[in-house]
Design a protein around this motif. Sequence first.
Motif, short mmCIF file in Angstrom:
data_model
loop_
_atom_site.label_atom_id
_atom_site.label_comp_id
_atom_site.label_asym_id
_atom_site.label_seq_id
_atom_site.Cartn_x
_atom_site.Cartn_y
_atom_site.Cartn_z
N PHE A 226 0.79 -1.23 0.00
CA PHE A 226 0.00 0.00 0.00
C PHE A 226 0.83 1.28 0.00
CE2 PHE A 226 -2.51 -3.31 2.18
CZ PHE A 226 -3.55 -3.41 1.28
N GLY A 227 2.13 1.20 0.31
CA GLY A 227 2.94 2.40 0.38
C GLY A 227 2.66 3.19 1.64
N TYR A 228 3.37 4.31 1.81
CA TYR A 228 3.16 5.14 2.98
C TYR A 228 3.55 6.58 2.67
CZ TYR A 228 8.16 4.11 3.50
OH TYR A 228 9.50 3.95 3.28
N VAL A 229 3.01 7.51 3.45
CA VAL A 229 3.34 8.92 3.28
C VAL A 229 4.56 9.24 4.15
CG1 VAL A 229 0.96 9.55 2.78
CG2 VAL A 229 1.78 9.63 5.13
N LYS B 278 -7.55 -6.54 4.32
CA LYS B 278 -7.31 -5.34 3.53
C LYS B 278 -7.33 -5.64 2.04
CE LYS B 278 -4.91 -2.57 6.97
NZ LYS B 278 -3.83 -1.58 7.20
N ILE B 279 -6.77 -6.80 1.66
CA ILE B 279 -6.78 -7.20 0.25
C ILE B 279 -8.22 -7.40 -0.22
CG2 ILE B 279 -6.10 -8.98 -1.40
CD1 ILE B 279 -3.81 -7.24 -0.50
N LYS C 171 -10.08 0.61 -4.21
CA LYS C 171 -9.46 1.80 -3.61
C LYS C 171 -8.40 1.35 -2.61
CE LYS C 171 -13.60 4.79 -3.74
NZ LYS C 171 -13.09 5.88 -4.56
N ILE C 172 -7.39 2.21 -2.43
CA ILE C 172 -6.39 1.95 -1.39
C ILE C 172 -6.08 3.26 -0.68
CG2 ILE C 172 -5.27 0.01 -2.56
CD1 ILE C 172 -2.98 2.04 -3.23
N GLU C 173 -5.48 3.14 0.48
CA GLU C 173 -4.97 4.30 1.22
C GLU C 173 -3.55 3.98 1.65
OE1 GLU C 173 -7.40 5.27 4.52
OE2 GLU C 173 -9.18 5.78 3.32
N ARG C 174 -2.65 4.92 1.42
CA ARG C 174 -1.29 4.73 1.91
C ARG C 174 -1.28 4.75 3.44
NH1 ARG C 174 2.99 8.36 -1.52
NH2 ARG C 174 2.44 7.69 -3.62
N ILE C 175 -0.32 4.06 4.02
CA ILE C 175 -0.17 4.07 5.46
C ILE C 175 0.12 5.51 5.91
CG2 ILE C 175 1.16 3.21 7.42
CD1 ILE C 175 1.80 0.73 5.78
N ILE D 181 -7.09 6.39 -2.94
CA ILE D 181 -6.58 6.39 -4.32
C ILE D 181 -7.39 5.38 -5.11
CG2 ILE D 181 -4.58 5.96 -5.79
CD1 ILE D 181 -2.82 6.64 -3.35
N ASP D 182 -8.03 5.84 -6.17
CA ASP D 182 -8.84 4.95 -7.01
C ASP D 182 -7.93 4.03 -7.81
OD1 ASP D 182 -11.26 6.03 -6.17
OD2 ASP D 182 -11.16 7.64 -7.65
N LEU D 183 -8.37 2.78 -7.94
CA LEU D 183 -7.60 1.79 -8.68
C LEU D 183 -8.37 1.28 -9.89
CD1 LEU D 183 -6.07 -0.51 -5.88
CD2 LEU D 183 -4.94 1.34 -7.12
N ASP D 184 -7.67 1.19 -10.99
CA ASP D 184 -8.18 0.48 -12.17
C ASP D 184 -7.17 -0.63 -12.42
OD1 ASP D 184 -9.12 -0.44 -14.58
OD2 ASP D 184 -8.29 1.24 -15.74
N ILE D 185 -7.46 -1.79 -11.89
CA ILE D 185 -6.41 -2.80 -11.79
C ILE D 185 -6.99 -4.20 -11.98
CG2 ILE D 185 -6.60 -3.21 -9.31
CD1 ILE D 185 -3.57 -3.01 -9.13
N LYS D 186 -6.18 -5.08 -12.56
CA LYS D 186 -6.54 -6.50 -12.65
C LYS D 186 -5.65 -7.27 -11.68
CE LYS D 186 -7.00 -10.43 -15.79
NZ LYS D 186 -7.11 -10.86 -17.19
#
Length: 597
Positions: free
Chosen positions: A340-343, A382-383, A391-395, A401-406
Amino acid sequence: MDISLLDIKDHVKKYAGAISSLVNVDVGVVDKNMVRVTGTGLYKNIEGVSALGSVYKNTLLTGKTNIIENPRYHALCSECLDKNRCCEKLEIATPIYCNEEIVGVIGLVCFNDEQKEKILKDIDAYLNLTKQIAEFIGIKFYEYQENLMQKDRELTLNTIIDNMSKGVIISDCHNKITRINSIASRKLKINSNILGESMELISQNDSLMNEEIFTLKINNNEYNVAGKIIPLKSFNKVKSNAFIFEDVKKISKNIVEFTGNNNIITLDSIIGCSNATKTLKEDIKKIATTNSTVLITGESGTGKELVARSLHSQGDRRDKPFVVINCSAIPDTLLESELFGYVKGAFTGANQNGRIGKFELANSGVIFLDEIGDMPLYLQAKILRVIQEKKIERIGSNKSIDLDIKIIAATNVDLEKKITEQKFRRDLYYRLNVIPIKLLPLRERKEDIIPIVNNLMKKYNVLSAKYVHSFDENVKNALLNYDWPGNVRELENVIELMINMCENNDVLTADLLPDNILNQVPTSKSFFKNLDLNIDNTELEDFEKIEKEYIEKALIKYGEDTEGKKLIAKKMNIGLTTLYRKMKRFNIKTYSGETYL
């Protein structure tokens, strides 16, 4: 940039006319090349003609004001080419300076004794007046020069801006857009009519690749961009800013390409002629263009990532990112930040610039969650949410953040068994298992073994600079009769071992095979006699046996010194430290009989 007083002759003409009217004498002005700029009286309307007088030339050379009371008889007049036609009574030549450089001469000329007497009577006053007029002309020349340089700088700046690979928007102190380059117009899908409109930059207190993330607002439209604000200074102290930016999705794509996770794998990379392999390829073609989640199951080494990459290359997202994360290879404490990444400042020890997660990197493309069966329970929830909400949120962030993902997942464990053991969420399993693909082990599709071997020989011929074109019948029988618990990965290791050990032979022979494969071959006694092997009823040895034999044979071939071990590690695609660890674990001895510690 070569300019002269001729470029401002209209201004010079006004000054010459003014001084001529005040003192009632003729005025002449030449530039630094002795070309007449303007004049009055006899010197009127002769712009561009070369001056012949030696007095002006001396003033240009020395920078001194010359007062010639006796023209034609003065020492400076001895070299004048126009001496015989000169009818001047008095001449004063004063240099025109611009930034300590002489750019011309202004001259006062008397043609009768009355004018001469008037000038000489109050010579200091007339000299001061002439110097002042010379200073005015120098200042005007400086302004003209600066204006040209400013235009040249603007032209250079505009050329640079238009040829940048990033978007650039320049705004004034009121946040009105004054300049936008073509890249920015294309990225934001706006045209030059936007000039004069207001813009607003809202920091998201986040960063990506050392670029701060902003929400850019123009005409009620919002854009997610990453860039820098650069204050611009000007001589008139008018404030303005340049915003240099890149689209966040473009940065993410560049990161994926840079990290090498975008290797192109096609259906042709799936080798085999069995019915199972043919069916697999047909299934990939059918489901590649869908956005549904795919779950690939199969034993270790059966090629789950190969199938995932084929799905990517066959689908509509083939030109988009393909991001891989091995859920079992990353510690549980780091896996969430990897996904998810982080700020910046999210937790102690976090990168000060923040970090983009794998899901965000894969946005618009495909993410491959390998070994998902080993994912900790708290992350499974979370997955599941990501799959449901896209959608995801960084830590450390509260911005979605909207996702367009497979999503493609893979595992070599029995997820239904893990569900009963309460180690895997049932709801996540059903979300993942929308399109199931089960890969058969190599022992159940032995028709694929020989085509795979032929392909591997080509690969390792190139890597090892050898030319092994075939294998004998005994090798074929051995390979077909072995059960391959390590599947294609084990088969590849065996072929790599055999090619590295075959020296200059162009045919692979059975003496190059590991013992555990030979011991399972039901062939004739004469075959074993030729090999000089002592076959017993030893049970099937594990996969590590192959590695141990490979290392032992490689040490004999390449030597036990550091260079030899480095070469072995390189061929095994592992680090030198890992090689030492394997030698210790396998209890491999040196030539002297000592065990590696």
